[in-house]
Design an enzyme around this catalytic site. Structure first.
Site, PDB file in Angstrom:
ATOM      1  N   ASP A 157      42.001 -52.076 -25.092  1.00  0.00           N
ATOM      2  CA  ASP A 157      42.666 -52.071 -23.788  1.00  0.00           C
ATOM      3  C   ASP A 157      42.680 -53.497 -23.252  1.00  0.00           C
ATOM      4  OD1 ASP A 157      44.052 -50.975 -21.704  1.00  0.00           O
ATOM      5  OD2 ASP A 157      42.455 -49.649 -21.032  1.00  0.00           O
ATOM      6  N   ASP A 207      32.930 -66.683   9.180  1.00  0.00           N
ATOM      7  CA  ASP A 207      33.228 -66.177   7.837  1.00  0.00           C
ATOM      8  C   ASP A 207      34.395 -66.886   7.149  1.00  0.00           C
ATOM      9  OD1 ASP A 207      32.407 -64.389   5.761  1.00  0.00           O
ATOM     10  OD2 ASP A 207      34.222 -63.229   6.094  1.00  0.00           O
ATOM     11  N   LYS A 237      49.417 -39.805 -21.451  1.00  0.00           N
ATOM     12  CA  LYS A 237      48.916 -39.380 -20.142  1.00  0.00           C
ATOM     13  C   LYS A 237      49.763 -38.261 -19.564  1.00  0.00           C
ATOM     14  CE  LYS A 237      47.228 -43.942 -18.858  1.00  0.00           C
ATOM     15  NZ  LYS A 237      47.424 -45.089 -17.956  1.00  0.00           N
ATOM     16  N   ARG A 257      50.386 -36.585 -15.663  1.00  0.00           N
ATOM     17  CA  ARG A 257      50.068 -36.732 -14.253  1.00  0.00           C
ATOM     18  C   ARG A 257      49.774 -35.344 -13.672  1.00  0.00           C
ATOM     19  NH1 ARG A 257      51.502 -41.001 -10.639  1.00  0.00           N
ATOM     20  NH2 ARG A 257      52.558 -41.947 -12.414  1.00  0.00           N
TER      21      ARG A 257
END
Lengths: 315, 315, 315, 315, 315, 315
Positions: free
Chosen positions: A218, A38, A192, A194
């Site tokens: 954004d 890998d 926002k 929390r």
């Protein structure tokens, strides 16, 4: 210094090719293989000696694979005696990990900067870092472009008389403020709250949006959760038509389906810093993808020629 | 220096736990998450200040994920004021990329050493590097253990009067010579011929093997291709019973099925530097897995106590 | 490691002494002189060998003098064989220069981090960086405290039923959001408009403030221009009583006089990361200075003892 | 970059002059003196500013003197504002110390790489490193040539129908395998047995050599002990004519006399990476010295011109 | 940190043993060998893990051999996990190359400092550097002792009423001024004139020496040429008895014989930073060798214990 | 490399302009501002990409301000992709702190060298360092000019038959010896005696000065205390006419007034490495200022063109 020599990792070959087409040069071939255990193996198949080498690789999923690829390519180019090796990272995914907001974590945006320098990057060309402070994580010269002029150009010929630019995050509304200034529009932002260590909700919108058309901006859209939550709040305030815009359109998980299901989202605007599959493009008819290749190509040419690129930054 | 503090990445938690059990301490918890944009996030959930921190992570598939995990953990531990951070990498997968045998490639074993040091490794504990020169890729102290004593102990009480140790590669037969010396046996080796740039075949065996029992030893077995080719040549020379042995048993692809289909392979011996799924173990009844945990635990204890560990190296 | 050994530059000896008093140790003497050619000379007058040395020096005006002092002290301590040297910089003035928002400037917050590390800082203890990303400018461990818990404690026992926390800058409202969360209050922010390259005005307030009492919070107050402009806008919206709060109270130029002349500013709250002259304190009766010395002392003790200090960060 | 500027240390001025002659430039003068206290003093007597400087110095005995010389010359060239300084080390003697096969030793091949980089080498040009992994000891670009094509060219027009290439060391038979492949011949190798910590004997030959002509190839020949021991074993197996070949012909101690005394050694082939005195050449009539100067000159020209030199590596 | 562990290179084992005897510990064994190709091999034969390792090696002739030895020992100690490695270099020969007084030379005193740090020196203990500025060539802590107190102690109980201390070099008379101050004596100095690039003569004495007894002090005496020239000038001025003194008594070439032939040189005083053969000592009856071992032992003990050693510097 | 691009800090813009005039180029504009919190802000107002940038800034009072300015300019130029950035520091004030003559001080001349390199200086051009060893404090190429040829040219056409060059410091009389050699004159020097740790007096003159004319030469004159003390001693020895000369004429404190008050000082000669106000020049009629601009301009041109500048050093 000898000629511009561009290689691409496997993250976004189409973008590298578009940049090369603008510069009227051929993308140099490279071999990327995987051993039985890998481990990755990369070989650059064009002479690098004394060349001005650029390696194009946005850090899109699978991020770790693409990061290791670009580290191997940087190291190979340096040891192959390139005069200068520029890591062209249009989407620097780890930039979101830019501060220590919990104990015993890595500021991974800084760590990845260190890794790129260790592997041999003598300079970096990137776009729209999550926070402009991340520029300072590098000890090599950085050219930090942004796509706001491109996004602005997309909107500026419309009737914007009743429009507001909205950021989802009051604490990080720099880009929205910037775009609003370019378009001469007011700005609003989500606030926002929390709930607990893991969960944050947007529970109010600071600024006036009622009855207005909205450009919801954004930096990046991943699974679209934040955008969906903002749409819910905007609808409560009975806004008009909504355009969703971002620089880095990852659209992971169910983002495409969820956005396609919002009838009042008239347009989803993004750039091609992140590759989009034809299936994703087909599934979201409102999607408009703006190309950053002309901007990157111009920047690369000026870096090579030693011309100022501050005029490429937005004003 | 304060107490030993061991964290594990997600590569091989069972090994880390076995090491901790031997040391009579608890494995410290850590959180490993993935953001919507595929970036990794790691938090160490135990105080690291002034501790002697060890991070256990063999570089097994998916290698790039596990490499980035350990880099994030090293950086987090360093910035969390660990006194010393040791990267415990029982399987250092990139060690096979240890030379520049083609133009414009990376010596990735060196690059990964640089990345580990950049991320904050103040020392490294590893096992059975593909070439012992890879030790020199590091600028920090390395303790390089090998598993030959453990493999020797497995074989040494048998009747080995008619046995030969065989290496698949004449150009890299150090380990086979070493094991042969430990067991007081003769040695033989396959001789490769390059067909073209991509293909190599083993077309002869240098040394006497006819009619003998064979211990076929390789550093690692990935998909088993080399072993199968050696078995074909050995059968042409009418050898007796065959034991296949390796330190790093990756057994990727169809390796397990192919080995299970060889009736004259009486035993497949490996160690647990690489984790094996129960399904793989069940599918290969001849498999014997020897644990390196006691060796690693002893090395960690001695590193912490400042005692010599050269006696842990095989003689 | 041997005992805690604290030196102070000349920037704020009173703070260093208060920290030492909390730790019950004596501040170590140092000599700071100036040669005839204006070069500084620093001598540490206590044995540093194997000690855990801390050098306390906020980067207050004259900033360049105080910066050079701390660089000389760090270099002296390192060459005097200190086991570890921590730069204690409660006010890291250059943190405001944290991004490249104009061509051909220095990200001076990063440059000063490099200078401190070059001079010998093996770790840094700082407070309330302008942007939390500046933490990542350092390659040595940083403990980044903030004073919001201290400011919160000051306000939390009052009647705050009709109060809003206001940030002067929508684009950088993290601290105000944070304090609002700690006090369970709503948040609002000023929105700036750029007139030309040199001038910015705050021309609106995003969020609801009319009729409310206000806690106006900024990271630092220098000459007070931004605060005065916010006061004008707040009055237009007919707010109630106003408290002005900041971590770093520089109060340069006419700041003290201008704040003293605002009758509706009931209180000006700051901490002692920056020294205030008795004259300044006398000229502004509403001033309340909260001490960070207990917080710094506790952090230093825990750094020395290897105990977690994440519990000192606010929640 | 300005013109190629070549200096020579005192190790092998004839080689440097031969390289310069091939490049049609003059070797630049330098002064090498010794102070009364035995310290060396080196002055480069040609302008280095902006030049592409190459310093030619194989690390032949007295090795430590020659190493210090090249370190002083690198440092002088760097401080004299050379644009680039390439250490041309055709014989990198310390490459044999490339692993840690005993406790508490230096991996001196890595240490010397570090010293060269510290002194100012911005790249390295070397030949036939004992192990190719030593390339990875350097953090600057390395061009690693080998002389096998030159040795092959010497042998390839002969009748080789009954010839085998023999390596003295089964554990390190890469070069012999390589030459065998170039000449389309089989390969065999000596197998060592360790008597005790200090002594190793070759006690068998793995592969078929009886009745065949032999090309006995080693990287370097110092005092010739290993070659003599191999000759004894080969004679026991009644081989035909023997040619001894190596890249680095040091011929220290009694090597010349001992080789001259072997009547079945028809030829001793080496290159001029190491200087040979006329007396040594006279004392061994079978000696053939092949010049690497054309290869080095071509590599230097291509390094300077930024042309690929991978075509100079053997295929 | 674990116990003091002292190794010696081959430069001056007697001094290392004398230091160990003062510290009441045994000198640790080490093996120093030479390969057939003249490369050095060093093994430290005592556990270094977590130890406070000191390696004693003045850079006396053959300087390059002794320098490489100490570099190998430093690297071995670091990789063997020593906690700290101090290079104890009582005579740092390359300190005389401390400035760039000709174009395109190396400031070799700085280069050797870089080499020692690259090889792993975490600190340095040295004596009587030719210029005290050389201390600044190191980026690791240096303890720089001098022997003037020892030399002063030798002279101070004599009648010095009519004595002058004389330096051979007006441009570098710091040590002579210093000793004169310690002994409360006047000072004089030779004044050099450069004849051409290679030659310098002392053609006058600045200061009053006629009729006085003289202590002629230089940092080091190599072949004694400067001393002899000063003696000639002093005699012209009809001085009384002469004592010649230096810290580093190399006495190379014919120095011993030439000094033994000067009847008015009543005494030659030096220290044992440089080893002297019994033959040399026997050939110069006026020689007095003062031991620096007590001073070095005391410094090592204090470095280990973290006690101030500035009191060991002369006042 | 693209064209020479010169910026000036605020320390001595007149010198930078004079250098530019000699080179026939325009001085590039830069903006130097101060934030409200006293932090400096520097912007370079001309494209630096691929240019050969020189930043002119002697470290004159206020030294710390000027040092920080040049650090900010170096960092800005490097991040603005200059090909090479040369710090032109005609007066390197911290060079006097070049040794550790007291415990626990910084060798500040070395520290400032480190700071300049950290900030981005890829080379340094300086003049008349207090000690030539300070050159070795830098790891980047340094061109170290001196002004003695310029001072020599000023004096050499006079009648010097009865003249002596006098240094104030016997321990550091290199420059005076050098000028004396250039002018073919004898030399004398003051001898210092230390009263206690803080005070030094010059209590005698070594060498013959009675009745002679004197050129009293020092590297720099700050407040003039040393010069005044020497004048007193010289008058006691009844010397003739006195000229005072130095490279770096700081003339701080009352130096100008004190020198103007010495009737027997016929001339005070200095260079313009340090700016002098018109008021100072007017107050000292005997002052003669020699320009170093032609020398600096010539050095800059040769550095850019890759031509030797050793011929610019005095012979």
């Amino acid at each position: 210094m000898r000629e511009i020599t561009i290689f691409s990792g496997s993250a976004h070959r189409a973008l590298a090719e578009e940049v090369c087409a603008r510069l009227n040069i051929a993308l140099c071939p490279s071999t990327i293989r995987r051993f039985g255990n890998d481990c990755l193996y990369v070989q650059l198949n064009a002479n690098c000696r004394e060349r001005d080498v650029f390696i194009v690789q946005p850090l899109v999923p699978p991020v770790q694979e693409h990061l290791m690829e670009v580290l191997l390519m940087l190291d190979a180019a340096r040891d192959a005696s390139a005069r200068r090796v520029t890591a062209v990272i249009p989407y620097y995914a780890y930039a979101r990990s830019d501060k220590k907001d919990a104990p015993r974590i890595s500021i991974a945006g800084r760590l990845v900067a260190d890794l790129l320098m260790t592997a041999g990057a003598s300079r970096v060309l990137t776009m729209a870092l999550h926070a402009p402070q991340a520029h300072g994580f590098f000890r090599v010269p950085v050219d930090h472009l942004n796509a706001l002029n491109i996004i602005c150009a997309h909107f500026k010929d419309r009737d914007l008389t009743n429009t507001v630019v909205v950021s989802p995050d009051l604490g990080n509304a720099k880009s929205a403020s910037h775009l609003a200034r370019l378009l001469n529009l007011p700005v609003a932002a989500g606030s926002k709250r929390r709930i607990d260590d893991e969960h944050v909700v947007i529970d109010s919108i600071v600024g006036d949006v009622s009855g207005k058309d909205v450009i919801l901006l954004d930096d990046e859209i991943a699974n679209g959760g934040t955008v969906l939550e903002m749409l819910r709040l905007l609808r409560e305030r009975q806004v008009g038509g909504i355009a969703v815009a971002c620089t880095h359109g990852l659209f992971t998980g169910a983002a495409i389906e969820r956005l396609a299901a919002q009838p009042d989202v008239l347009e989803v605007v993004t750039t091609n810093t992140v590759p989009l599959t034809p299936a994703k493009i087909a599934a979201l008819p409102q999607l408009r993808v703006l190309s950053v290749a002309p901007l990157l190509a111009e920047a690369i040419q000026r870096i090579h020629d030693g011309e100022s690129i501050s005029s490429l930054f937005d004003q």
